[in-house]
Structures are given as structure tokens and as C-alpha cells.
Motif scaffolding. Sequence first.
Motif, PDB file in Angstrom:
ATOM      1  N   LEU A  82      65.348 111.963  75.845  1.00  0.00           N
ATOM      2  CA  LEU A  82      65.272 113.318  75.323  1.00  0.00           C
ATOM      3  C   LEU A  82      66.530 114.072  75.722  1.00  0.00           C
ATOM      4  O   LEU A  82      66.956 114.032  76.877  1.00  0.00           O
ATOM      5  N   CYS A  83      67.124 114.756  74.767  1.00  0.00           N
ATOM      6  CA  CYS A  83      68.325 115.524  75.052  1.00  0.00           C
ATOM      7  C   CYS A  83      68.013 116.647  76.041  1.00  0.00           C
ATOM      8  O   CYS A  83      67.043 117.390  75.871  1.00  0.00           O
ATOM      9  N   SER A  84      68.850 116.743  77.067  1.00  0.00           N
ATOM     10  CA  SER A  84      68.620 117.790  78.057  1.00  0.00           C
ATOM     11  C   SER A  84      69.061 119.156  77.551  1.00  0.00           C
ATOM     12  O   SER A  84      68.715 120.179  78.119  1.00  0.00           O
ATOM     13  N   GLN A  85      69.838 119.160  76.474  1.00  0.00           N
ATOM     14  CA  GLN A  85      70.347 120.431  75.954  1.00  0.00           C
ATOM     15  C   GLN A  85      69.418 121.046  74.910  1.00  0.00           C
ATOM     16  O   GLN A  85      69.211 122.253  74.880  1.00  0.00           O
ATOM     17  N   CYS A  86      68.874 120.202  74.045  1.00  0.00           N
ATOM     18  CA  CYS A  86      68.089 120.765  72.939  1.00  0.00           C
ATOM     19  C   CYS A  86      66.722 120.097  72.794  1.00  0.00           C
ATOM     20  O   CYS A  86      65.993 120.393  71.856  1.00  0.00           O
ATOM     21  N   ASP A  87      66.379 119.167  73.718  1.00  0.00           N
ATOM     22  CA  ASP A  87      65.078 118.502  73.692  1.00  0.00           C
ATOM     23  C   ASP A  87      64.853 117.618  72.473  1.00  0.00           C
ATOM     24  O   ASP A  87      63.722 117.285  72.145  1.00  0.00           O
ATOM     25  N   GLU A  88      65.945 117.234  71.809  1.00  0.00           N
ATOM     26  CA  GLU A  88      65.791 116.341  70.665  1.00  0.00           C
ATOM     27  C   GLU A  88      65.569 114.922  71.157  1.00  0.00           C
ATOM     28  O   GLU A  88      66.149 114.495  72.160  1.00  0.00           O
ATOM     29  N   HIS A  89      64.710 114.185  70.449  1.00  0.00           N
ATOM     30  CA  HIS A  89      64.476 112.781  70.778  1.00  0.00           C
ATOM     31  C   HIS A  89      65.619 111.929  70.230  1.00  0.00           C
ATOM     32  O   HIS A  89      65.978 112.048  69.063  1.00  0.00           O
ATOM     33  N   PHE A  96      75.152 109.944  72.679  1.00  0.00           N
ATOM     34  CA  PHE A  96      75.258 111.368  72.412  1.00  0.00           C
ATOM     35  C   PHE A  96      74.087 111.810  71.538  1.00  0.00           C
ATOM     36  O   PHE A  96      73.669 111.101  70.630  1.00  0.00           O
ATOM     37  N   CYS A  97      73.581 112.992  71.841  1.00  0.00           N
ATOM     38  CA  CYS A  97      72.504 113.561  71.052  1.00  0.00           C
ATOM     39  C   CYS A  97      72.969 113.704  69.598  1.00  0.00           C
ATOM     40  O   CYS A  97      74.024 114.276  69.342  1.00  0.00           O
ATOM     41  N   TRP A  98      72.166 113.181  68.658  1.00  0.00           N
ATOM     42  CA  TRP A  98      72.585 113.255  67.255  1.00  0.00           C
ATOM     43  C   TRP A  98      72.567 114.681  66.750  1.00  0.00           C
ATOM     44  O   TRP A  98      73.236 115.025  65.793  1.00  0.00           O
ATOM     45  N   LYS A  99      71.806 115.535  67.406  1.00  0.00           N
ATOM     46  CA  LYS A  99      71.656 116.904  66.922  1.00  0.00           C
ATOM     47  C   LYS A  99      72.736 117.842  67.472  1.00  0.00           C
ATOM     48  O   LYS A  99      73.400 118.536  66.729  1.00  0.00           O
ATOM     49  N   CYS A 100      72.878 117.845  68.802  1.00  0.00           N
ATOM     50  CA  CYS A 100      73.826 118.802  69.401  1.00  0.00           C
ATOM     51  C   CYS A 100      75.015 118.119  70.035  1.00  0.00           C
ATOM     52  O   CYS A 100      75.892 118.769  70.573  1.00  0.00           O
ATOM     53  N   LYS A 101      75.022 116.768  70.019  1.00  0.00           N
ATOM     54  CA  LYS A 101      76.129 115.954  70.516  1.00  0.00           C
ATOM     55  C   LYS A 101      76.324 116.021  72.026  1.00  0.00           C
ATOM     56  O   LYS A 101      77.371 115.685  72.553  1.00  0.00           O
TER      57      LYS A 101
END
Length: 108
Positions: A82-89, A96-101
Amino acid sequence: MKLVYTHENRLLVNNAQNMLESRRINTLLKNEYAAGAMGDIAPIDSWMELWVLDEKDYQQAIALLSVLLDRLTTDTAKEDWLCSQCDEHNDAAFDFCWKCKANSTVAE
Ligand SMILES: [Zn+2]
């Protein structure tokens, strides 16, 4: 227009699109909304599809995706995160988070 990638895991297709778009390759998703009505296990004809709009980008897109797929097969021991920045799975294959990188290793 050419089909470059399709997978039952929509996160992977989203990540693949994100990667290509970040390299200025114009893409289009098909079946983007199909699985929502099908439940968790969707038949193959509702898999989300990633297409490149311009066929001159096809070879580069395939090359980029082969790197991605290599990592998918070698990183199987890793777990989704889970992304620590935006909670995206995010799938384990991606650093890298696909949503917020955000980087997966960023603490808190
Ligand atoms: Zn994020």
C-alpha cells in the motif's frame, strides 16, 4: 492502433499504461469498465486491454513492457504493498506507486 498488453489483473494494465504514458507514448484502455459488472473472476474477453495509438510506438512499447514482465516473473516473492503517500494498492512488481509515483520504500 495496436494492442500491446492485456492481463486479468487490472492494476498491471494500469501500471503498464502509466509507464508508457510517462514516456510520451499515447495509449488507450479498452474494457476499462467491463470487470466491475462481472465480479472478481472475469472471463478473458473482459480483460482490460492496453493499446498504443500510434503504431510507430509499438516496438518501444513492447520493449518497455518486456522489462516490466521480466520483473513480474522475478519478483514473485515480493508482496503487494500500500502506498504510504496516497494509500493506493500497488502490485509487488512495482517500486513506485502507479497513482502518485511515490517510492515503495519511503517510510511512513
Ligand atoms: Zn501513491
